[in-house]
Write a protein that holds these residues in place. Structure first.
Motif, PDB file in Angstrom:
ATOM      1  N   SER A 175       0.895  -1.388  -0.037  1.00 37.97           N
ATOM      2  CA  SER A 175       0.052   0.065   0.063  1.00 37.97           C
ATOM      3  C   SER A 175       0.890   0.967   0.129  1.00 37.97           C
ATOM      4  O   SER A 175       0.601   2.179  -0.631  1.00 37.97           O
ATOM      5  CB  SER A 175      -0.797  -0.103   1.236  1.00 37.97           C
ATOM      6  OG  SER A 175      -1.793  -1.073   1.167  1.00 37.97           O
ATOM      7  N   GLU A 176       2.040   1.166   0.958  1.00 36.27           N
ATOM      8  CA  GLU A 176       2.746   2.284   0.837  1.00 36.27           C
ATOM      9  C   GLU A 176       3.660   2.719  -0.497  1.00 36.27           C
ATOM     10  O   GLU A 176       3.744   3.722  -0.966  1.00 36.27           O
ATOM     11  CB  GLU A 176       3.829   2.204   1.908  1.00 36.27           C
ATOM     12  CG  GLU A 176       3.411   2.207   3.392  1.00 36.27           C
ATOM     13  CD  GLU A 176       4.229   2.020   4.568  1.00 36.27           C
ATOM     14  OE1 GLU A 176       5.498   1.362   4.128  1.00 36.27           O
ATOM     15  OE2 GLU A 176       3.850   1.800   5.371  1.00 36.27           O
ATOM     16  N   LYS A 177       3.942   1.464  -1.050  1.00 37.85           N
ATOM     17  CA  LYS A 177       4.691   1.709  -2.284  1.00 37.85           C
ATOM     18  C   LYS A 177       3.765   2.002  -3.662  1.00 37.85           C
ATOM     19  O   LYS A 177       4.273   2.861  -4.268  1.00 37.85           O
ATOM     20  CB  LYS A 177       5.241   0.041  -2.865  1.00 37.85           C
ATOM     21  CG  LYS A 177       6.198  -0.371  -1.996  1.00 37.85           C
ATOM     22  CD  LYS A 177       7.715   0.389  -2.269  1.00 37.85           C
ATOM     23  CE  LYS A 177       8.824  -0.314  -1.610  1.00 37.85           C
ATOM     24  NZ  LYS A 177      10.132   0.218  -1.627  1.00 37.85           N
ATOM     25  N   GLN A 178       2.599   1.870  -3.432  1.00 35.03           N
ATOM     26  CA  GLN A 178       1.540   2.335  -4.496  1.00 35.03           C
ATOM     27  C   GLN A 178       1.066   3.666  -4.120  1.00 35.03           C
ATOM     28  O   GLN A 178       0.378   4.247  -4.880  1.00 35.03           O
ATOM     29  CB  GLN A 178       0.432   1.337  -4.412  1.00 35.03           C
ATOM     30  CG  GLN A 178       0.550  -0.066  -5.040  1.00 35.03           C
ATOM     31  CD  GLN A 178      -0.413  -0.889  -5.316  1.00 35.03           C
ATOM     32  OE1 GLN A 178      -1.528  -0.650  -5.116  1.00 35.03           O
ATOM     33  NE2 GLN A 178      -0.348  -2.183  -5.968  1.00 35.03           N
ATOM     34  N   GLY A 179       1.614   4.274  -3.099  1.00 33.76           N
ATOM     35  CA  GLY A 179       1.056   5.698  -2.581  1.00 33.76           C
ATOM     36  C   GLY A 179      -0.378   5.655  -2.122  1.00 33.76           C
ATOM     37  O   GLY A 179      -0.851   6.649  -2.282  1.00 33.76           O
ATOM     38  N   GLN A 180      -1.205   4.665  -1.789  1.00 31.70           N
ATOM     39  CA  GLN A 180      -2.245   4.580  -1.183  1.00 31.70           C
ATOM     40  C   GLN A 180      -2.427   3.897  -0.115  1.00 31.70           C
ATOM     41  O   GLN A 180      -3.039   2.642  -0.034  1.00 31.70           O
ATOM     42  CB  GLN A 180      -3.053   3.911  -2.493  1.00 31.70           C
ATOM     43  CG  GLN A 180      -2.990   4.694  -3.882  1.00 31.70           C
ATOM     44  CD  GLN A 180      -3.836   3.991  -4.870  1.00 31.70           C
ATOM     45  OE1 GLN A 180      -3.796   2.937  -4.971  1.00 31.70           O
ATOM     46  NE2 GLN A 180      -4.431   4.787  -5.710  1.00 31.70           N
ATOM     47  N   PRO A 181      -1.879   4.301   1.100  1.00 31.11           N
ATOM     48  CA  PRO A 181      -2.059   3.542   2.351  1.00 31.11           C
ATOM     49  C   PRO A 181      -3.379   3.394   2.756  1.00 31.11           C
ATOM     50  O   PRO A 181      -4.343   4.208   2.447  1.00 31.11           O
ATOM     51  CB  PRO A 181      -1.083   4.269   3.346  1.00 31.11           C
ATOM     52  CG  PRO A 181      -1.020   5.758   2.768  1.00 31.11           C
ATOM     53  CD  PRO A 181      -1.115   5.395   1.139  1.00 31.11           C
ATOM     54  N   ILE A 182      -3.710   2.379   3.242  1.00 28.87           N
ATOM     55  CA  ILE A 182      -5.070   1.931   4.072  1.00 28.87           C
ATOM     56  C   ILE A 182      -5.103   2.300   5.424  1.00 28.87           C
ATOM     57  O   ILE A 182      -4.194   1.604   6.207  1.00 28.87           O
ATOM     58  CB  ILE A 182      -5.484   0.529   3.810  1.00 28.87           C
ATOM     59  CG1 ILE A 182      -5.300   0.087   2.325  1.00 28.87           C
ATOM     60  CG2 ILE A 182      -6.857   0.259   4.349  1.00 28.87           C
ATOM     61  CD1 ILE A 182      -6.282   0.653   1.446  1.00 28.87           C
ATOM     62  N   ARG A 183      -5.921   3.048   5.768  1.00 29.16           N
ATOM     63  CA  ARG A 183      -5.959   3.563   7.111  1.00 29.16           C
ATOM     64  C   ARG A 183      -6.465   2.563   8.230  1.00 29.16           C
ATOM     65  O   ARG A 183      -5.838   2.176   9.336  1.00 29.16           O
ATOM     66  CB  ARG A 183      -6.876   4.991   7.396  1.00 29.16           C
ATOM     67  CG  ARG A 183      -6.089   6.184   6.896  1.00 29.16           C
ATOM     68  CD  ARG A 183      -7.101   7.490   7.171  1.00 29.16           C
ATOM     69  NE  ARG A 183      -7.434   7.531   8.346  1.00 29.16           N
ATOM     70  CZ  ARG A 183      -8.448   8.208   9.057  1.00 29.16           C
ATOM     71  NH1 ARG A 183      -9.318   8.632   8.006  1.00 29.16           N
ATOM     72  NH2 ARG A 183      -8.756   8.390  10.071  1.00 29.16           N
ATOM     73  N   PHE A 184      -7.399   1.721   7.781  1.00 31.66           N
ATOM     74  CA  PHE A 184      -8.133   0.796   8.559  1.00 31.66           C
ATOM     75  C   PHE A 184      -7.855  -0.707   8.041  1.00 31.66           C
ATOM     76  O   PHE A 184      -8.680  -1.072   7.552  1.00 31.66           O
ATOM     77  CB  PHE A 184      -9.419   1.281   8.862  1.00 31.66           C
ATOM     78  CG  PHE A 184      -9.980   2.694   9.463  1.00 31.66           C
ATOM     79  CD1 PHE A 184      -9.894   2.796  10.770  1.00 31.66           C
ATOM     80  CD2 PHE A 184     -10.119   3.539   8.400  1.00 31.66           C
ATOM     81  CE1 PHE A 184     -10.047   3.915  11.196  1.00 31.66           C
ATOM     82  CE2 PHE A 184     -10.400   4.855   9.000  1.00 31.66           C
ATOM     83  CZ  PHE A 184     -10.258   4.996  10.414  1.00 31.66           C
ATOM     84  N   MET A 185      -6.510  -1.088   7.783  1.00 26.05           N
ATOM     85  CA  MET A 185      -6.276  -2.314   7.352  1.00 26.05           C
ATOM     86  C   MET A 185      -6.775  -3.300   7.958  1.00 26.05           C
ATOM     87  O   MET A 185      -7.492  -4.179   7.128  1.00 26.05           O
ATOM     88  CB  MET A 185      -4.938  -2.408   7.442  1.00 26.05           C
ATOM     89  CG  MET A 185      -4.265  -3.543   6.801  1.00 26.05           C
ATOM     90  SD  MET A 185      -4.293  -3.473   5.070  1.00 26.05           S
ATOM     91  CE  MET A 185      -2.789  -2.184   4.665  1.00 26.05           C
ATOM     92  N   GLN A 186      -7.041  -3.505   9.323  1.00 28.26           N
ATOM     93  CA  GLN A 186      -7.595  -4.587  10.004  1.00 28.26           C
ATOM     94  C   GLN A 186      -9.014  -4.938   9.617  1.00 28.26           C
ATOM     95  O   GLN A 186      -9.578  -5.934   9.195  1.00 28.26           O
ATOM     96  CB  GLN A 186      -7.050  -4.640  11.387  1.00 28.26           C
ATOM     97  CG  GLN A 186      -7.398  -5.957  12.158  1.00 28.26           C
ATOM     98  CD  GLN A 186      -6.938  -5.871  13.547  1.00 28.26           C
ATOM     99  OE1 GLN A 186      -5.928  -6.427  13.894  1.00 28.26           O
ATOM    100  NE2 GLN A 186      -7.695  -5.228  14.589  1.00 28.26           N
TER     101      GLN A 186
END
Length: 648
Positions: A175-186
């Motif tokens: 997600s970080e590499k794609q520049g689109q981190p997920i805030r609520f991953m779990q």
């Protein structure tokens, strides 16, 4: 430290509460119970019953499996059964601890905890319903996001992880590499699990086997499938008994408490289901008649609806195997499908990627290996080392395995399993080899009148090289007390005569030896009896820091003779070269290896012949079996040439 809760979802049947019955009970595991409650609230007539919680994901999954097995045998499910299940779970945890303790008793540094695994079972207070709604709120992780945010995050995450098998920390990195981190991953992952779009497993599964005489406890890595390379430990992450896999440790640590997420690619994206577009293949080369037959046979298999396990292109060394896969790749890419080409070595990946990019210029091609910057990217055509294939899951319409007989693929069930899982449902697998393993030939190669058929629905043989000439047939020469003669300097005509013949003919020589320590002795031995070779001979092995430099000098003809281990049995083409295998009866040289080594000779059209000599110290079946295989391919090649003349 994550807490995993086990609960049972049951459907309520009957309109009247007094007559309502609980049916179809199913156990679930969740790290965020509030998401599950929200999901089931959207569906009518569902009741949830909490069993307990644990910080061990493997234990939670083992409990889930045991519960589902238990309730499937019962005809009726009720709240009384829930209490019975809680008692069963407590007994199961005690048995697990006892068996785990037996396993670690003899370990060099056993875990110190008396209770290796623990679970907190939920007991409802008096006069309160035995339902999930009564579970303490401080353990149910209340949602900190709206329903719409959850759906949006889950859809976003699904787009990132589709077609991949990754650990939770790898998903965060992706997600970080794609520049689109997920805030609520779990929470997003659990929503996808409930929607049956993805599956979460413990990295190492734990299973309690109940026997009549005694019980047993087994562990298995969910990533690579290994059950033999599991080490037990006390984990600082989950604080309980744990285990990790050493077989796939280079890919990151797989543990009992590590969430392993497997997400199939949606069928409409992975399979070749669209109408074909204009051909993306731009290749100006031409096939020989034999190559054309083999390439078309493979293409038809890929294009057909046949659900067979795979297709084997059995082509001799120097047949032009890479070009043979162009039509098959084109068939899938033209329909919008994705293709994976898996190969054993990183250097082959780096060579193939630009080569395929040139002939498919409008198709995105990426090279995936351990240190690759592209391994988190998506592409229609992926060239990957075999180990990196483990990070894909039900993704590709076509998986091509190059050099299926080569190390590390040969004999490695882990990598075979990875290839199986990388193919999408209904996807095809194409295997390329000059010396396919027997397990593969037994499965895919058909026989006709007790002889191997030139082709079938699942294989095709290409016994001729691209230039149409037959393979040079090796000579097997027996040299008694070979190693003693080498060390004491006794002249051997079988070796020295062959070396002198090659050098007099202005050719180059590969001289293969079974062990690294032989290299120095052989270089010194040749220099002693053939002083004209001074400065023209070098030895090389896998750990040689000057390996690349020496191979380059050999390619440039600044070295005439190279003494080497099996590291040069593949991937090196030197025109006008000969081969000697010293100690060809040694265990390191099997049939496939010797056939590959012999395939270094006669690869160029202007010099299709050459000398191949297997020098043995004793009687051995293997060199003769390799010669037999080469002769068999030559017989097939002569038949193919005869047919071409008759139809020409």
């Amino acid at each position: 430290m994550r807490n995993y809760l086990v609960y049972i979802k049951a459907e309520v049947s009957g309109r009247m509460p007094a007559r309502a019955r609980l049916q179809s009970p199913q156990a679930y595991v969740t790290p965020c119970f509030s998401v599950d409650k929200l999901f089931w609230e959207e569906q009518e007539s569902r009741r949830l019953f909490v069993i307990g919680s644990s910080t061990s994901l493997a234990l939670a999954f083992a409990i889930r499996e045991q519960i589902n097995r238990h309730v499937s045998k019962r005809g009726v499910f009720s709240e009384a059964v829930v209490d019975e299940l809680r008692g069963m779970v407590s007994r199961m945890v005690k048995q697990t601890n006892r068996l785990y303790g037996q396993r670690v008793a003899d370990a060099p540094s056993p875990p110190a905890a008396e209770a290796y695994f623990s679970v907190s079972t939920w007991k409802q207070p008096p006069n309160e319903p035995s339902e999930a709604s009564a579970y303490p709120s401080h353990l149910s992780n209340p949602l900190t996001m709206t329903h719409n945010q959850l759906i949006k995050e889950a859809a976003h995450l699904y787009g990132q992880i589709s077609g991949r098998a990754l650990f939770l920390d790898e998903i965060e990195r992706l997600s970080e590499k794609q520049g689109q981190p997920i805030r609520f991953m779990q929470e997003a992952l659990q929503w996808l699990v409930l929607q049956e779009k993805t599956e979460i497993y413990p990295g190492i599964s734990l299973k309690l086997h109940k026997g009549i005489v005694r019980h047993s406890l087994t562990f298995r890595c969910q990533r690579c499938g290994s059950a033999r390379h599991i080490l037990l430990c006390t984990c600082h992450t989950c604080g309980q008994g744990c285990a990790y896999c050493t077989a796939c440790l280079d890919m990151g640590r797989s543990k009992c408490c590590t969430p392993y997420v497997c997400t199939p690619m949606p069928q409409c994206e992975s399979g070749a289901v669209k109408e074909p577009t204009a051909s993306p293949l731009q290749w100006s080369g031409q096939f020989s008649p034999a190559q054309s037959f083999a390439a078309e046979h493979a293409r038809r298999f890929v294009a057909s609806g046949n659900q067979a396990g795979g297709f084997l292109i059995w082509a001799v060394c120097g047949a032009g195997k890479t070009e043979l896969i162009f039509p098959a790749i084109n068939e899938i890419v033209a329909k919008g499908g994705q293709v994976l080409v898996a190969t054993p070595r990183k250097d082959v990946v780096l060579e193939l990627a630009p080569r395929l990019a040139r002939v498919f210029p409008t198709t995105k091609v990426i090279a995936v290996h351990g240190s690759s910057l592209e391994k988190w990217q998506d592409a229609q055509l992926v060239i990957s080392t075999t180990h990196q294939v483990m990070r894909y899951y039900r993704r590709f319409a076509l998986v091509i395995v190059d050099e299926v007989d080569a190390f590390p693929f040969r004999g490695d069930e882990m990598l075979y399993r990875a290839v199986e899982r990388a193919a999408a449902d209904g996807g095809k697998r194409l295997f390329l080899s000059a010396t396919p393993p027997r397990e593969l030939t037994r499965k895919l190669v058909r026989k006709k009148f007790f002889q191997i058929a030139p082709s079938s629905a699942t294989h095709v043989m290409l016994p001729l090289r691209y230039h149409g000439h037959l393979l040079p047939v090796p000579q097997v020469v027996l040299e008694r007390q070979l190693e003693r003669k080498l060390r004491t300097g006794v002249p051997m005509e079988s070796l020295l005569g062959a070396v002198a013949h090659t050098l007099d003919a202005d050719r180059q020589l590969f001289l293969f030896v079974p062990r690294i320590e032989w290299i120095e002795h052989v270089v010194r031995y040749i220099g002693r009896f053939l002083p004209a070779t001074d400065g023209l001979v070098a030895g090389v092995h896998a750990a040689d820091p000057e390996r690349e430099k020496k191979v380059t000098l050999f390619r440039e003809k600044r070295l005439r003779l190279i003494v080497t281990t099996t590291i040069l049995e593949r991937g090196v083409t030197i025109p006008r070269s000969d081969v000697i295998v010293l100690g060809a009866d040694a265990g390191v040289f099997d049939e496939a290896s010797l056939v590959q080594i012999a395939g270094r000779v006669g690869r160029s059209a202007d010099a299709p012949d050459g000398m191949v000599r297997f020098i043995t110290a004793g009687s051995s079946r293997v060199p003769h079996t390799a010669v037999k295989q080469i002769k068999r391919m030559n017989r097939l090649g002569m038949s193919v040439r005869k047919e071409q003349v008759n139809h020409g």
